[in-house]
Design a protein around this motif. Sequence first.
Motif, PDB file in Angstrom:
ATOM      1  N   GLY A 125       0.935  -0.664  -0.129  1.00 38.51           N
ATOM      2  CA  GLY A 125       0.433   0.231   0.005  1.00 38.51           C
ATOM      3  C   GLY A 125       0.663   1.302   0.002  1.00 38.51           C
ATOM      4  N   PHE A 126       2.051   1.357   1.373  1.00 37.49           N
ATOM      5  CA  PHE A 126       2.722   2.217   0.880  1.00 37.49           C
ATOM      6  C   PHE A 126       4.091   2.195   0.762  1.00 37.49           C
ATOM      7  CE2 PHE A 126      -1.225   3.666   3.765  1.00 37.49           C
ATOM      8  CZ  PHE A 126      -1.309   4.994   2.751  1.00 37.49           C
ATOM      9  N   GLU A 138      -7.371  -0.761  -2.710  1.00 37.41           N
ATOM     10  CA  GLU A 138      -7.911  -0.084  -3.984  1.00 37.41           C
ATOM     11  C   GLU A 138      -8.154   2.019  -3.339  1.00 37.41           C
ATOM     12  OE1 GLU A 138      -7.974   0.270  -7.927  1.00 37.41           O
ATOM     13  OE2 GLU A 138      -8.612   2.537  -7.404  1.00 37.41           O
ATOM     14  N   ASN A 139      -9.347   1.734  -2.773  1.00 38.24           N
ATOM     15  CA  ASN A 139      -9.201   2.731  -2.528  1.00 38.24           C
ATOM     16  C   ASN A 139      -8.846   3.793  -1.072  1.00 38.24           C
ATOM     17  OD1 ASN A 139     -12.406   3.241  -4.253  1.00 38.24           O
ATOM     18  ND2 ASN A 139     -13.738   2.280  -2.788  1.00 38.24           N
ATOM     19  N   VAL A 140      -7.937   3.111  -1.060  1.00 35.80           N
ATOM     20  CA  VAL A 140      -7.238   3.951   0.648  1.00 35.80           C
ATOM     21  C   VAL A 140      -6.643   4.521  -0.688  1.00 35.80           C
ATOM     22  CG1 VAL A 140      -6.267   3.340   2.153  1.00 35.80           C
ATOM     23  CG2 VAL A 140      -7.773   1.506   2.192  1.00 35.80           C
ATOM     24  N   ILE A 165      -7.168   2.520  -9.869  1.00 34.02           N
ATOM     25  CA  ILE A 165      -5.953   3.259 -10.209  1.00 34.02           C
ATOM     26  C   ILE A 165      -5.080   2.799  -9.443  1.00 34.02           C
ATOM     27  CG2 ILE A 165      -6.761   5.175 -11.584  1.00 34.02           C
ATOM     28  CD1 ILE A 165      -6.489   6.773  -9.515  1.00 34.02           C
ATOM     29  N   GLY A 166      -5.022   2.398  -8.235  1.00 36.02           N
ATOM     30  CA  GLY A 166      -5.331   2.286  -7.044  1.00 36.02           C
ATOM     31  C   GLY A 166      -4.638   0.273  -7.472  1.00 36.02           C
ATOM     32  N   GLY A 201       2.129   4.858  -7.315  1.00 34.81           N
ATOM     33  CA  GLY A 201       1.567   4.355  -8.412  1.00 34.81           C
ATOM     34  C   GLY A 201       0.361   5.530  -8.587  1.00 34.81           C
ATOM     35  N   VAL A 202      -0.899   5.433  -7.698  1.00 37.91           N
ATOM     36  CA  VAL A 202      -1.696   6.307  -7.586  1.00 37.91           C
ATOM     37  C   VAL A 202      -1.348   8.056  -8.164  1.00 37.91           C
ATOM     38  CG1 VAL A 202      -3.593   7.486  -6.746  1.00 37.91           C
ATOM     39  CG2 VAL A 202      -3.490   5.275  -6.510  1.00 37.91           C
ATOM     40  N   LEU A 203      -0.213   8.967  -7.549  1.00 39.11           N
ATOM     41  CA  LEU A 203      -0.150   9.706  -7.056  1.00 39.11           C
ATOM     42  C   LEU A 203       1.258   9.853  -8.748  1.00 39.11           C
ATOM     43  CD1 LEU A 203       0.862  12.296  -5.762  1.00 39.11           C
ATOM     44  CD2 LEU A 203       2.898  11.833  -5.330  1.00 39.11           C
TER      45      LEU A 203
END
Length: 416
Positions: A125-126, A138-140, A165-166, A201-203
């Motif tokens: 995730g991070f 995903e949504n997180v 996208i996540g 990845g989202v950023l």
Amino acid sequence: MKALEGIKILDFTHVQSGPTCTQLLAWFGADVIKVERPGVGDATRKQLVDVPGADSLYFTMLNHNKRSIALNTKNEVGKEVLTKLIKECDVLVENFAPGALDRMGFGWETIQRLNPTMIMASVKGFGPGKFEDCKVYENVAQCAGGSASTTGFNDDVPLVTGAQIGDSGTGLHLALGICVALIQRQTTGKGQKILAPMQDGVLNLCRVKLRDQQRLDKGPLTEYSQHGKGIPFGDSTPRAGNDSGGGQPGRILKCKGWENDPNAYTYFITQAAVWPRICDLIGKPEWKEDPEFATPPARLPRLDLIFDTIEQWTMTKTKFEVMDECNPLDIPVGPILSMKELAEDEGLKKTGTIVEVDHPERGKYLSVGCPIKLSDSPVEVVRSPLLGEHTSEILTEMLGYTGDELNRIQESGAVG
Ligand code: COA
């Protein structure tokens, strides 16, 4: 011959992010061996079930062209088999919760010792830092990566997007990392560790919003509708509704039938290069010379009026008629297509982006095929494996177990 033929992938992925990555690698010709817990498997097999007793669409649509071995990697015999698989494969891909692989006894140091050429690729995730131990869905990731704060309308709550996208976005990032690591290995002869954090990845996909954050320090974002409406900006990139992300203003406009059809809309871009043609098309030829409309900077504070006027025109056409009239004039527009329309799109079926797949438990279903087309590596979409469908062939043909040794493994309960 496929692009990744001969590459063996040990696939420890589950849910969506990791499986997206390994499905792409399988489509490009890699032999992807999905390792799943006996009797349980990837949790998505039994999530959002639409055909009782059959693997769900959630699972089948993310796991084409793979083989499945049911293997308990926490049991001693299972670890023995896993050790052999690690020695045999080129890449290990995983998206377990942080620390799960170490708890299993197969952290990076162990993997490197067992197979120094192995590439180990992870989604988390991070990245390293205060949130590195968090589980993430995903949504997180959309929220933590800057997407939600910049999606939606500025007078309403943050929104998540339908595009995954996540998960799928990070899977794509990871697939690229694996391909370049495979190329680097040809020179170094060594494996390496790859990390694709979902927040990062989202950023990355929200890059233009960080661009706007810095532009905001220099003054208002004049291409945002908010500016034309006279609404002051705060200290961070605002939600921009349906404004286009670039320098060419665009909006979603109603088309004929919008009162009853939730998707009777078009995206309309007032590209500067074709502005005179837009003026003629919508019956406003005088705007071509009028100093209040003739140049892009002059138009910015008047976007509401401009798009309202264009909408009076689009409302007299269907979204496809808008396309038919605008395309020959090089005016960029796009119909808002529903999933139903996409599923029925003959063009997408022809290119293999929409495919029909047959499955022994659930029958025929539609899926999204490979969206990347290589001229020398054609993709043939093969149904997802049943849980443990290839356990025996992997144990015998790939790992070479025979006779008593094979019996010992099969009777240990480590495989299914
Ligand atoms: N044999 C034995 N045990 C197995 C196994 C196998 N073949 N496969 C998995 N397991 C075990 C794992 O070792 C882990 O055990 P542990 O918790 O005792 O260490 C356990 O199954 C569950 O794994 P975990 O990854 O924690 O699953 P979860 O369902 O609790 O969490 C996520 C799911 C997605 C939240 C989590 O995996 C995660 O944060 N992943 C990284 C980010 C990510 O990819 N998120 C998006 C998913 S689309």
